[in-house]
Write a protein that holds these residues in place. Structure first.
Motif, PDB file in Angstrom:
ATOM      1  N   ALA A  91       0.831  -1.203   0.000  1.00  0.00           N
ATOM      2  CA  ALA A  91       0.000   0.000   0.000  1.00  0.00           C
ATOM      3  C   ALA A  91       0.862   1.248   0.000  1.00  0.00           C
ATOM      4  CB  ALA A  91      -0.922  -0.011   1.225  1.00  0.00           C
ATOM      5  N   VAL A  92       1.952   1.232   0.769  1.00  0.00           N
ATOM      6  CA  VAL A  92       2.814   2.406   0.898  1.00  0.00           C
ATOM      7  C   VAL A  92       3.607   2.666  -0.377  1.00  0.00           C
ATOM      8  CG1 VAL A  92       4.715   3.430   2.193  1.00  0.00           C
ATOM      9  CG2 VAL A  92       2.990   2.073   3.390  1.00  0.00           C
ATOM     10  N   THR A  93       4.150   1.595  -0.968  1.00  0.00           N
ATOM     11  CA  THR A  93       5.022   1.772  -2.140  1.00  0.00           C
ATOM     12  C   THR A  93       4.267   1.800  -3.458  1.00  0.00           C
ATOM     13  OG1 THR A  93       5.371  -0.623  -2.358  1.00  0.00           O
ATOM     14  CG2 THR A  93       6.902   0.602  -0.933  1.00  0.00           C
ATOM     15  N   GLY A  94       3.061   1.234  -3.475  1.00  0.00           N
ATOM     16  CA  GLY A  94       2.307   1.163  -4.721  1.00  0.00           C
ATOM     17  C   GLY A  94       2.712   0.001  -5.614  1.00  0.00           C
ATOM     18  N   LEU A  95       3.557  -0.903  -5.126  1.00  0.00           N
ATOM     19  CA  LEU A  95       3.987  -2.063  -5.905  1.00  0.00           C
ATOM     20  C   LEU A  95       2.916  -3.149  -5.916  1.00  0.00           C
ATOM     21  CD1 LEU A  95       7.676  -2.423  -4.696  1.00  0.00           C
ATOM     22  CD2 LEU A  95       6.976  -2.184  -7.097  1.00  0.00           C
ATOM     23  N   PRO A  96       2.824  -3.927  -6.990  1.00  0.00           N
ATOM     24  CA  PRO A  96       1.944  -5.092  -6.989  1.00  0.00           C
ATOM     25  C   PRO A  96       2.560  -6.198  -6.150  1.00  0.00           C
ATOM     26  CG  PRO A  96       3.169  -5.014  -9.037  1.00  0.00           C
ATOM     27  CD  PRO A  96       3.505  -3.743  -8.299  1.00  0.00           C
ATOM     28  N   THR A  97       1.742  -7.130  -5.644  1.00  0.00           N
ATOM     29  CA  THR A  97       2.240  -8.182  -4.754  1.00  0.00           C
ATOM     30  C   THR A  97       3.142  -9.179  -5.464  1.00  0.00           C
ATOM     31  OG1 THR A  97       0.187  -9.408  -5.149  1.00  0.00           O
ATOM     32  CG2 THR A  97       0.288  -8.028  -3.167  1.00  0.00           C
ATOM     33  N   THR A  98       3.169  -9.147  -6.783  1.00  0.00           N
ATOM     34  CA  THR A  98       4.037 -10.073  -7.533  1.00  0.00           C
ATOM     35  C   THR A  98       5.411  -9.483  -7.844  1.00  0.00           C
ATOM     36  OG1 THR A  98       3.004  -9.300  -9.580  1.00  0.00           O
ATOM     37  CG2 THR A  98       2.122 -11.327  -8.582  1.00  0.00           C
ATOM     38  N   ALA A  99       5.624  -8.203  -7.502  1.00  0.00           N
ATOM     39  CA  ALA A  99       6.889  -7.532  -7.838  1.00  0.00           C
ATOM     40  C   ALA A  99       8.045  -8.139  -7.065  1.00  0.00           C
ATOM     41  CB  ALA A  99       6.777  -6.049  -7.524  1.00  0.00           C
ATOM     42  N   GLN A 100       9.173  -8.385  -7.751  1.00  0.00           N
ATOM     43  CA  GLN A 100      10.349  -8.962  -7.125  1.00  0.00           C
ATOM     44  C   GLN A 100      11.628  -8.342  -7.689  1.00  0.00           C
ATOM     45  OE1 GLN A 100       8.543 -13.408  -7.244  1.00  0.00           O
ATOM     46  NE2 GLN A 100      10.624 -13.315  -6.420  1.00  0.00           N
ATOM     47  N   GLY A 101      12.701  -8.530  -6.953  1.00  0.00           N
ATOM     48  CA  GLY A 101      14.043  -8.196  -7.432  1.00  0.00           C
ATOM     49  C   GLY A 101      14.198  -6.859  -8.116  1.00  0.00           C
ATOM     50  N   ARG A 102      14.499  -6.933  -9.406  1.00  0.00           N
ATOM     51  CA  ARG A 102      14.808  -5.738 -10.190  1.00  0.00           C
ATOM     52  C   ARG A 102      13.638  -4.769 -10.230  1.00  0.00           C
ATOM     53  NH1 ARG A 102      16.815  -5.778 -16.526  1.00  0.00           N
ATOM     54  NH2 ARG A 102      17.181  -3.511 -16.697  1.00  0.00           N
ATOM     55  N   ALA A 103      12.410  -5.293 -10.335  1.00  0.00           N
ATOM     56  CA  ALA A 103      11.235  -4.421 -10.389  1.00  0.00           C
ATOM     57  C   ALA A 103      11.100  -3.611  -9.107  1.00  0.00           C
ATOM     58  CB  ALA A 103       9.978  -5.252 -10.627  1.00  0.00           C
ATOM     59  N   VAL A 104      11.402  -4.223  -7.981  1.00  0.00           N
ATOM     60  CA  VAL A 104      11.332  -3.507  -6.702  1.00  0.00           C
ATOM     61  C   VAL A 104      12.396  -2.418  -6.649  1.00  0.00           C
ATOM     62  CG1 VAL A 104      11.566  -3.733  -4.191  1.00  0.00           C
ATOM     63  CG2 VAL A 104      10.351  -5.501  -5.494  1.00  0.00           C
ATOM     64  N   ARG A 105      13.624  -2.733  -7.068  1.00  0.00           N
ATOM     65  CA  ARG A 105      14.711  -1.754  -7.022  1.00  0.00           C
ATOM     66  C   ARG A 105      14.433  -0.570  -7.943  1.00  0.00           C
ATOM     67  NH1 ARG A 105      17.591  -6.656  -7.006  1.00  0.00           N
ATOM     68  NH2 ARG A 105      17.994  -6.506  -9.251  1.00  0.00           N
ATOM     69  N   GLN A 106      13.944  -0.840  -9.137  1.00  0.00           N
ATOM     70  CA  GLN A 106      13.665   0.248 -10.085  1.00  0.00           C
ATOM     71  C   GLN A 106      12.558   1.160  -9.555  1.00  0.00           C
ATOM     72  OE1 GLN A 106      12.818  -1.868 -13.745  1.00  0.00           O
ATOM     73  NE2 GLN A 106      14.961  -1.731 -14.433  1.00  0.00           N
ATOM     74  N   HIS A 107      11.531   0.552  -8.978  1.00  0.00           N
ATOM     75  CA  HIS A 107      10.416   1.344  -8.446  1.00  0.00           C
ATOM     76  C   HIS A 107      10.904   2.203  -7.271  1.00  0.00           C
ATOM     77  CE1 HIS A 107       6.174   2.321  -7.967  1.00  0.00           C
ATOM     78  NE2 HIS A 107       6.272   2.069  -6.671  1.00  0.00           N
ATOM     79  N   ARG A 108      11.790   1.655  -6.472  1.00  0.00           N
ATOM     80  CA  ARG A 108      12.313   2.416  -5.334  1.00  0.00           C
ATOM     81  C   ARG A 108      13.100   3.627  -5.822  1.00  0.00           C
ATOM     82  NH1 ARG A 108      15.473  -0.006  -0.034  1.00  0.00           N
ATOM     83  NH2 ARG A 108      15.567   1.982   1.107  1.00  0.00           N
TER      84      ARG A 108
END
Length: 443
Positions: free
Chosen positions: A41-58
């Motif tokens: 909820a805080v980051t806006g990421l989907p629950t399937t996001a992992q690895g590289r997708a998390v780092r790029q979004h951050r």
């Protein structure tokens, strides 16, 4: 290896079983910010996001928050308002530990199935339960907008959604799939059952905070009752309502003690007032906690109240055997006996029904059977005997008048009235003995 279980009576995992490196995220999220502090909820990421997708979004969010103080919430999020820089940065740290991340996954929107093998209905039901629950909490804590009726609907939707979902084997299989998909040694130390065992307690954890809100407290028992209808949540509310139950029982006890004191002093009007203004309203409040009190305790309190109210009715009846009551006083005695009968637990109900019948018969002139509403009351056996004696005596007086003169007729007339008086007195003694026997047997 310690593993998380269902938690203590508050519906929160025990700190003795959950510590750093275990499933401590269940403890951290517990409370009314259950969804608002969710990492997705805080980051806006989907629950399937992992690895590289998390780092790029951050990286993207940190660049944006360098010039903006708040990240707006997603338009379709059930959580209202935005998030500060420090909240966003703290949320990203949750992705470093897959055990903590998986807890947040269970409490956020899954969307359509992606390789987990779940029926689409499971994901839909899960996301609907999250939406109802999150919106209910936002509304109750002043961050959302909904009427009282609207909030109650949201609570019922959340209770039903989560309750049914936790019983579906597909839900457990989804958790097991995510443990495999995240593929981390720290997660392999746990099974899907560890997460399932702690989840119900986490879901109901906000009620402890909400119980402190005077605006929410009158609705607390009713809202929680919807949750206790589901096996996963049974037994999780006992401690939450313990103080309220004990306070209410104490009010009942104090009221009954006052009723007894006034009854012994023959201050019946004051005793009835305490029953109506204190004892019965407190007992009604106790009924609101019915779903959260053991059956034996419910029966014990009900029997105590029934005895106290019934005792007052019987005492008033005994008093009115020697003091002529008004119609209103008779009605009060009957109402007390009827209320005691209605309150009494099933295993004691016959005793209170017998007393109610006796008191009702006394109130209408000692008739032996109660007539249906709107039907004329039948004459009792004693009344019929008195009528027969009067008719026979009248005929006898007339015969004596003709055969032996007025002196014999007058003597016969007085004899008949004496006989009728004896019959009436015997009936009164019978009723007194009968009432005393019922009172002695049951109170």
């Amino acid at each position: 290896m310690d593993k998380t279980t269902a938690g203590d009576h508050r519906g929160e995992p025990s700190a003795a079983r959950i510590g750093p490196g275990n499933l401590a995220r269940f403890t951290d999220l517990a409370g009314t910010r259950l969804y608002r502090d969710n990492a997705f909820a805080v980051t806006g990421l989907p629950t399937t996001a992992q690895g590289r997708a998390v780092r790029q979004h951050r990286q993207k969010l940190e660049a944006r928050l360098a010039v903006e103080s708040v990240r707006p919430a997603d338009p379709d999020s059930p959580v209202a308002g935005g998030y500060r820089k420090d909240e966003v940065r703290a949320a990203f740290e949750e992705f470093q530990d897959p055990r903590r991340r998986l807890v947040d996954e269970l409490l956020w929107r899954w969307g359509a199935p992606q390789g987990c093998g779940c029926p689409e209905s499971v994901h839909e039901e899960h996301d609907e339960a999250v939406r109802f629950h999150a919106m209910a909490l936002e509304a109750e804590t002043g961050r959302g907008h909904a009427t009282t009726d609207g909030r109650d609907i949201l609570w019922r939707g959340a209770a039903s959604g989560w309750g049914l979902l936790l019983e579906r084997p597909e839900f457990r299989r989804h958790i097991a799939h995510r443990i495999e998909e995240l593929d981390d040694p720290r997660l392999r130390e746990h099974s899907a059952d560890d997460f399932l065992a702690a989840l119900p307690g986490l879901l109901v954890s906000p009620f402890r905070e909400l119980a402190a809100d005077p605006d929410f407290r009158p609705r607390l028992a009713g809202v929680c009752a919807d949750w206790t209808e589901h096996t996963a949540f049974s037994g999780l509310f006992t401690e939450l309502f313990e103080d309220a139950v004990e306070e209410t029982v104490q009010q009942i006890t104090d009221g009954l003690r006052a009723v007894n004191d006034k009854k012994e002093a023959h201050h019946f009007r004051d005793a009835v007032r305490v029953v109506r203004k204190e004892v019965l309203p407190a007992f009604d409040r106790f009924g609101d906690f019915r779903a959260h009190v053991a059956e034996w305790r419910r029966d014990d309190v009900a029997h105590t109240v029934a005895v106290g109210v019934g005792n007052l009715a019987v005492a008033m009846l005994g008093y009115y055997q020697f003091h002529r009551p008004t119609a209103a006083e008779k009605k009060t005695v009957v109402e007390l006996a009827e209320r005691a009968y209605e309150i009494a637990p099933e295993r004691h109900v016959k005793a209170f029904k017998d007393n109610w019948d006796v008191i009702y018969e006394w109130s209408v002139g000692a008739v032996t059977t109660r007539t249906a509403p709107g039907q004329p009351q039948s004459m009792s056996g004693g009344d019929r005997v008195s009528c027969v004696l009067f008719v026979v005596g009248l005929v006898g007086v007339m015969v004596l008048w003709v055969a032996q003169g007025w002196e014999a007729a007058l003597a016969g007339f007085f004899g008949v009235f004496m006989l009728i008086g004896i019959v009436v007195k015997l009936r009164e003694w019978y009723e007194r003995i009968r009432i005393h026997r019922v009172r002695g047997r049951h109170w």
